[in-house]
Design a protein around this motif. Structure first.
Motif, PDB file in Angstrom:
ATOM      1  N   MET A  81       0.867  -1.185   0.000  1.00  0.00           N
ATOM      2  CA  MET A  81       0.000   0.000   0.000  1.00  0.00           C
ATOM      3  C   MET A  81       0.898   1.227   0.000  1.00  0.00           C
ATOM      4  SD  MET A  81      -3.228  -0.946   0.038  1.00  0.00           S
ATOM      5  CE  MET A  81      -4.314   0.154   0.908  1.00  0.00           C
ATOM      6  N   ALA A  82       0.843   2.020  -1.059  1.00  0.00           N
ATOM      7  CA  ALA A  82       1.723   3.181  -1.186  1.00  0.00           C
ATOM      8  C   ALA A  82       1.300   4.283  -0.218  1.00  0.00           C
ATOM      9  CB  ALA A  82       1.687   3.709  -2.616  1.00  0.00           C
ATOM     10  N   THR A  83       2.264   5.172   0.093  1.00  0.00           N
ATOM     11  CA  THR A  83       1.974   6.319   0.957  1.00  0.00           C
ATOM     12  C   THR A  83       0.870   7.183   0.351  1.00  0.00           C
ATOM     13  OG1 THR A  83       4.291   6.314   1.653  1.00  0.00           O
ATOM     14  CG2 THR A  83       3.019   8.279   2.165  1.00  0.00           C
ATOM     15  N   LEU A  84       0.739   7.159  -0.983  1.00  0.00           N
ATOM     16  CA  LEU A  84      -0.304   7.957  -1.627  1.00  0.00           C
ATOM     17  C   LEU A  84      -1.703   7.466  -1.232  1.00  0.00           C
ATOM     18  CD1 LEU A  84       1.067   8.663  -5.219  1.00  0.00           C
ATOM     19  CD2 LEU A  84       1.322   9.980  -3.106  1.00  0.00           C
TER      20      LEU A  84
ATOM     21  N   ALA B 243     -10.016  19.543  -8.316  1.00  0.00           N
ATOM     22  CA  ALA B 243      -9.856  20.030  -9.685  1.00  0.00           C
ATOM     23  C   ALA B 243      -8.486  19.714 -10.271  1.00  0.00           C
ATOM     24  CB  ALA B 243     -10.100  21.540  -9.731  1.00  0.00           C
ATOM     25  N   GLN B 244      -7.590  19.152  -9.488  1.00  0.00           N
ATOM     26  CA  GLN B 244      -6.279  18.795 -10.018  1.00  0.00           C
ATOM     27  C   GLN B 244      -6.411  17.706 -11.079  1.00  0.00           C
ATOM     28  OE1 GLN B 244      -4.116  17.823  -6.440  1.00  0.00           O
ATOM     29  NE2 GLN B 244      -3.898  19.960  -5.822  1.00  0.00           N
ATOM     30  N   VAL B 245      -5.501  17.708 -12.020  1.00  0.00           N
ATOM     31  CA  VAL B 245      -5.611  16.857 -13.208  1.00  0.00           C
ATOM     32  C   VAL B 245      -5.385  15.384 -12.857  1.00  0.00           C
ATOM     33  CG1 VAL B 245      -4.657  16.392 -15.493  1.00  0.00           C
ATOM     34  CG2 VAL B 245      -4.863  18.744 -14.675  1.00  0.00           C
ATOM     35  N   THR B 246      -6.226  14.500 -13.414  1.00  0.00           N
ATOM     36  CA  THR B 246      -6.100  13.056 -13.179  1.00  0.00           C
ATOM     37  C   THR B 246      -5.327  12.348 -14.288  1.00  0.00           C
ATOM     38  OG1 THR B 246      -8.169  12.564 -14.338  1.00  0.00           O
ATOM     39  CG2 THR B 246      -8.302  12.990 -11.952  1.00  0.00           C
ATOM     40  N   HIS B 247      -5.369  12.888 -15.517  1.00  0.00           N
ATOM     41  CA  HIS B 247      -4.816  12.197 -16.702  1.00  0.00           C
ATOM     42  C   HIS B 247      -5.463  10.817 -16.855  1.00  0.00           C
ATOM     43  CE1 HIS B 247      -1.764  15.226 -17.409  1.00  0.00           C
ATOM     44  NE2 HIS B 247      -1.296  15.089 -16.192  1.00  0.00           N
ATOM     45  N   LYS B 248      -6.721  10.680 -16.433  1.00  0.00           N
ATOM     46  CA  LYS B 248      -7.356   9.360 -16.408  1.00  0.00           C
ATOM     47  C   LYS B 248      -7.458   8.726 -17.793  1.00  0.00           C
ATOM     48  CE  LYS B 248     -11.673   9.229 -15.254  1.00  0.00           C
ATOM     49  NZ  LYS B 248     -12.933   9.472 -14.485  1.00  0.00           N
ATOM     50  N   GLU B 249      -7.486   9.569 -18.838  1.00  0.00           N
ATOM     51  CA  GLU B 249      -7.553   9.006 -20.190  1.00  0.00           C
ATOM     52  C   GLU B 249      -6.272   8.273 -20.559  1.00  0.00           C
ATOM     53  OE1 GLU B 249      -5.566  12.934 -20.411  1.00  0.00           O
ATOM     54  OE2 GLU B 249      -7.378  12.160 -19.414  1.00  0.00           O
ATOM     55  N   LYS B 250      -5.176   8.551 -19.825  1.00  0.00           N
ATOM     56  CA  LYS B 250      -3.896   7.896 -20.109  1.00  0.00           C
ATOM     57  C   LYS B 250      -3.662   6.659 -19.248  1.00  0.00           C
ATOM     58  CE  LYS B 250      -1.788  12.327 -21.371  1.00  0.00           C
ATOM     59  NZ  LYS B 250      -0.710  13.308 -21.073  1.00  0.00           N
ATOM     60  N   TRP B 251      -4.561   6.420 -18.292  1.00  0.00           N
ATOM     61  CA  TRP B 251      -4.397   5.268 -17.408  1.00  0.00           C
ATOM     62  C   TRP B 251      -4.845   3.998 -18.140  1.00  0.00           C
ATOM     63  CZ3 TRP B 251      -3.638   5.201 -11.774  1.00  0.00           C
ATOM     64  CH2 TRP B 251      -3.214   6.433 -11.275  1.00  0.00           C
TER      65      TRP B 251
ATOM     66  N   MET C  33      -5.675   9.149  -8.288  1.00  0.00           N
ATOM     67  CA  MET C  33      -5.215   9.496  -9.633  1.00  0.00           C
ATOM     68  C   MET C  33      -4.517  10.859  -9.655  1.00  0.00           C
ATOM     69  SD  MET C  33      -8.237   8.169 -12.187  1.00  0.00           S
ATOM     70  CE  MET C  33      -8.363   6.436 -12.616  1.00  0.00           C
ATOM     71  N   THR C  34      -5.114  11.852  -9.001  1.00  0.00           N
ATOM     72  CA  THR C  34      -4.509  13.194  -9.047  1.00  0.00           C
ATOM     73  C   THR C  34      -3.173  13.234  -8.303  1.00  0.00           C
ATOM     74  OG1 THR C  34      -5.718  13.904  -7.071  1.00  0.00           O
ATOM     75  CG2 THR C  34      -6.753  14.327  -9.201  1.00  0.00           C
ATOM     76  N   LEU C  35      -3.051  12.434  -7.250  1.00  0.00           N
ATOM     77  CA  LEU C  35      -1.820  12.472  -6.451  1.00  0.00           C
ATOM     78  C   LEU C  35      -0.615  11.934  -7.202  1.00  0.00           C
ATOM     79  CD1 LEU C  35      -3.139  11.391  -2.931  1.00  0.00           C
ATOM     80  CD2 LEU C  35      -2.307  13.636  -3.615  1.00  0.00           C
ATOM     81  N   ARG C  36      -0.865  11.201  -8.258  1.00  0.00           N
ATOM     82  CA  ARG C  36       0.270  10.679  -9.022  1.00  0.00           C
ATOM     83  C   ARG C  36       1.134  11.810  -9.574  1.00  0.00           C
ATOM     84  NH1 ARG C  36       0.501   5.473 -12.932  1.00  0.00           N
ATOM     85  NH2 ARG C  36       2.583   5.836 -13.766  1.00  0.00           N
ATOM     86  N   SER C  37       0.511  12.922  -9.904  1.00  0.00           N
ATOM     87  CA  SER C  37       1.279  14.046 -10.455  1.00  0.00           C
ATOM     88  C   SER C  37       1.087  15.337  -9.658  1.00  0.00           C
ATOM     89  CB  SER C  37       0.880  14.291 -11.919  1.00  0.00           C
ATOM     90  OG  SER C  37      -0.517  14.469 -12.046  1.00  0.00           O
ATOM     91  N   ASN C  38       0.459  15.248  -8.485  1.00  0.00           N
ATOM     92  CA  ASN C  38       0.183  16.464  -7.705  1.00  0.00           C
ATOM     93  C   ASN C  38       0.491  16.268  -6.224  1.00  0.00           C
ATOM     94  OD1 ASN C  38      -1.306  18.554  -9.553  1.00  0.00           O
ATOM     95  ND2 ASN C  38      -2.205  16.567 -10.067  1.00  0.00           N
ATOM     96  N   ARG C  39       1.607  15.613  -5.922  1.00  0.00           N
ATOM     97  CA  ARG C  39       1.978  15.469  -4.526  1.00  0.00           C
ATOM     98  C   ARG C  39       3.367  16.055  -4.305  1.00  0.00           C
ATOM     99  NH1 ARG C  39       3.643  11.238  -8.195  1.00  0.00           N
ATOM    100  NH2 ARG C  39       5.515  10.275  -7.357  1.00  0.00           N
TER     101      ARG C  39
END
Length: 733
Positions: free
Chosen positions: A358-361, A411-419, A517-523
């Motif tokens: 389980m990641a810290t995220l 509102a932070q970006v998820t990039h979910k279309e790239k997952w 999803m957002t935390l992948r690029s917003n942490r």
């Protein structure tokens, strides 16, 4: 008992998240899994969660909350070890053992009310023993705090004179003689209750000590600590492990920015299709200026630091206050413990969240949801469908951005279309797992049986669950292996939950998925600096990451491999400063951990695409700037201060004809003073060094190309000053 390791249950019936993922992997053929993943990605968020909750494999798992519970027997053993260390005058080791005893000791209302006047609770004993160790280590204010905690935790009334006597000695050592005298009198008044001494015949030693303290009070001529100062000294968090290097106090140049409340007025938010929401400067900004000061919306520790750092403010402490319920985390003070209102919901499931896989995220995503609360999620749900609309970010780019606004975090970006489908399914599985754990701890309402079954095989637990919910026998493995698209004929646990509670579970699950999803690029990775004074200068400073945070305003900064800012956690705020001159209209950027001068172009491109799901098009990537190693093999590169065109080291620019003799003169004069400043930084004298380093940065940036090693060295030196202005400790656990 090793409290530094995550708890593991000896109960074979309890199943972890790793068991859950393994069960899905073994239940389907590879081609079936690919089909499931593809179908899952196309679903709406509500449908994704129902898909998992109602699945027979998920329902068959005995998912229960796991935490490290209090244990008085273990507490007593640790206290016994501490007493042995104390007897050998190993006071630091003794203090460590007593701290572990405090964490393990049970809390009860009887202890708090001190209902037994003749028996001291395990918790109170551990506090008193640690206070004695702290006194021997000359940490008197911390000892006083522990003595008062012992009194509040059930210290026997007929033994309280011991507490007051030791507190009096602490005040005396701190030269607060009025407090020492008053506390000693309190000890004398408490002593008859212990059955010692004759109340009518004062002890000569007692009279002598009172006279000595009274004499010291008289000599001090009335200069003693008042009640407000006492309260401040005793209530202050235990952060003695940190040192202050320099006197830097970050401050925004102004507070006139009505759109970005955490930023100076020099910062504006803009939107473009290529960059999304981003920040630009509306005036020229000199190096060193503070651009943003923001308190994170949420921040968490990595599990391995749960018992070395405060769970709330993330400061390292070796004199902690325990959680009242679990033995897994610590706090630096009662104020932090009271402020961590979210912990009551995290506490029962910390064992689950600290699993290796389980990641810290996941912990951070859970914290965001708990800090926000159900009402904020219901409000944000109205905008959830629009958040991933390509046009929506532009519509909110002109709105005010508050650091505490949950919608800005959403509102932070998820990039979910790239997952990929597999990654999306994994996120859904984590969200469903955490949501179910929260349901089983009563987050969505009362839950009668929150404790896992003891010493029971999985089949028996499953049989009990099915019998209680539907009166049926447990399914065999063939039924468990049926696919998602085949409805199980057995009643799932989810189907027995009331509809209102289901709606709240779906609500929390949806936002957990989004945050994951957002935390992948917003942490933000939170670090602290370790200074080991016994080592030679230049080799005595190391850095370690110990936590993660999420911020509303700072997350608007895009990445650049040749960024123009750096940030550091200073106090309770993340502070963003310019590391080189920023021209009006330039984008304000930060690094996501990859710089052109340390990482080759192909490596940066691959990692940024993999970890953050974008291709960097910054100047360093577009022009393929060399790394420092490659730069050392090339001749120096210069540029014109006006037109920025490449130029040789001459007095005038061949393109615009500007005379650059003055800039080269300033650069030459700055170099020697810069070397002196670097030596001061090695000696941790950053206050005197900062101004000279900033002048050198400006001189270098004027005529030296940013890809040059001299330019990189100047910026890195200022970054080092920023780091040393943050959290610096002298002790590493």
């Amino acid at each position: 008992m090793d409290l530094s390791a995550p708890p593991s249950s000896s109960n074979n019936s309890l199943e972890t998240f790793l068991d859950l993922t393994s069960a899905f992997e073994s239940a389907y053929q590879p081609h079936e899994l690919h089909k499931i993943f593809d179908d899952f990605k196309k679903m709406e968020d509500d449908e994704k969660l129902r898909y998992i909750f109602e699945n027979s494999v998920f329902s068959a798992m005995n998912i229960q909350p796991i935490t490290l519970e209090k244990d008085n027997e273990s507490s007593q053993r640790m206290r016994k070890d501490g007493n042995a260390e104390f007897a050998q005058r190993k006071f630091e080791s003794a203090m460590y053992c007593f701290t572990k005893s405090i964490l393990l000791a049970e809390h009860s209302q009887d202890n708090k009310n001190n209902n037994n006047p003749e028996k001291t609770s395990d918790l109170a004993n551990a506090y008193f023993n640690r206070a004695n160790s702290l006194f021997q280590l000359k940490r008197f204010s911390c000892a006083i705090k522990d003595l008062r905690r012992a009194l509040q935790s059930g210290f026997a009334k007929n033994q309280c004179y011991k507490l007051h006597a030791l507190e009096s000695k602490c005040w005396e050592k701190m030269e607060h003689y009025e407090k020492a005298l008053n506390t000693f009198r309190l000890a004398c008044n408490s002593q008859p209750e212990s059955g010692q001494g004759d109340n009518n015949e004062p002890d000569k030693a007692v009279v002598k000590r009172i006279n000595e303290l009274a004499s010291k009070v008289f000599e001090q001529k009335g200069i003693f600590i008042d009640d407000e100062e006492e309260t401040a000294a005793i209530a202050a968090p235990s952060r003695a492990l940190y040192i202050e290097i320099g006197k830097y106090r970050p401050k925004l140049p102004d507070t006139k920015n009505t759109k970005l409340r955490a930023a100076s007025s020099a910062v504006e938010m803009r939107f473009s299709k290529e960059s999304g929401r981003h920040l630009i400067s509306n005036r020229d900004i000199p190096p060193g200026e503070v651009l943003i000061m923001e308190k994170p919306f949420a921040q968490v520790l990595m599990p391995k630091h749960w018992q070395t750092h405060c769970f709330h403010c993330l400061y390292q402490t070796d004199v902690p206050v325990p959680c009242s319920t679990c033995a897994m985390v610590i706090f630096c003070s009662e104020s932090c413990k009271e402020a961590a209102t979210y912990h009551s919901h995290e506490c029962p499931i910390l064992g689950n969240l600290s699993e290796e896989n389980m990641a810290t995220l996941t912990i951070l995503a859970t914290r965001i949801a708990l800090v926000a609360g159900l009402e904020s999620m219901r409000t944000a749900e109205k905008y959830l469908q629009n958040l991933d609309n390509p046009d929506y970010p532009e519509s909110i780019a002109g709105q005010a951005c508050e650091s505490s606004d949950y919608l800005q975090i959403c509102a932070q970006v998820t990039h979910k279309e790239k997952w990929s489908g597999m990654m999306t399914f994994q996120v859904g599985l984590i969200a469903a797992y955490v949501t179910l754990l929260l349901e089983k701890t009563g987050y969505f309402g009362s839950f009668e049986n929150t404790s896992p079954a003891k010493n029971t095989k999985k089949a028996e637990v499953l049989a009990k669950m099915l019998k209680e919910t539907s009166g049926m026998q447990p399914p065999d493995q063939a039924v468990l292996n049926k696919g998602f698209n085949r409805k199980s004929k057995y009643t799932t646990y989810y189907s027995t939950i009331p509809s209102e509670k289901k709606e709240n579970m779906l609500l929390v699950g949806k936002f957990l998925m989004r945050h994951l999803m957002t935390l992948r690029s917003n942490r933000f990775s939170i670090t602290e600096t370790l200074v080991e004074r016994e080592k030679p200068q230049g080799q005595n400073v190391t850095y370690k990451s110990f936590g993660r945070a999420v911020c509303a305003t700072l997350s608007l900064c895009n990445h650049s491999c040749c960024c123009n800012t750096c940030w550091e956690l200073i106090g309770d705020h993340i502070v963003l400063r310019a590391i080189k001159p920023i021209t009006a209209g330039d984008e304000i950027t930060m690094t996501y951990g990859h710089n052109f001068h340390t990482d080759p172009y192909e490596h940066r491109r691959r990692v940024l695409q993999s970890d953050f799901m974008f291709t960097c098009t910054c100047e360093a990537c577009s022009e393929h700037w060399p790394t420092v190693r490659e730069s050392m093999e090339r001749p120096p590169a210069f540029r014109c201060p006006s037109c920025r065109s490449a130029m040789p080291e001459t007095s005038s620019c061949p393109e615009c004809g500007r005379d650059c003799q003055q800039e080269f003169f300033l650069l030459a004069n700055s170099w020697e003073r810069f070397q002196v400043a670097r030596a001061k930084i090695d000696a941790l004298e950053i206050t005197e060094a900062e101004s000279q380093v900033l002048r050198h940065v400006a001189a270098v940036d004027a005529v030296v190309h940013p890809s040059n090693i001299e330019h990189v060295m100047a910026l890195d030196t200022f970054k080092q000053i920023c780091i040393l202005s943050g959290r610096v400790t002298t002790k590493n656990f």
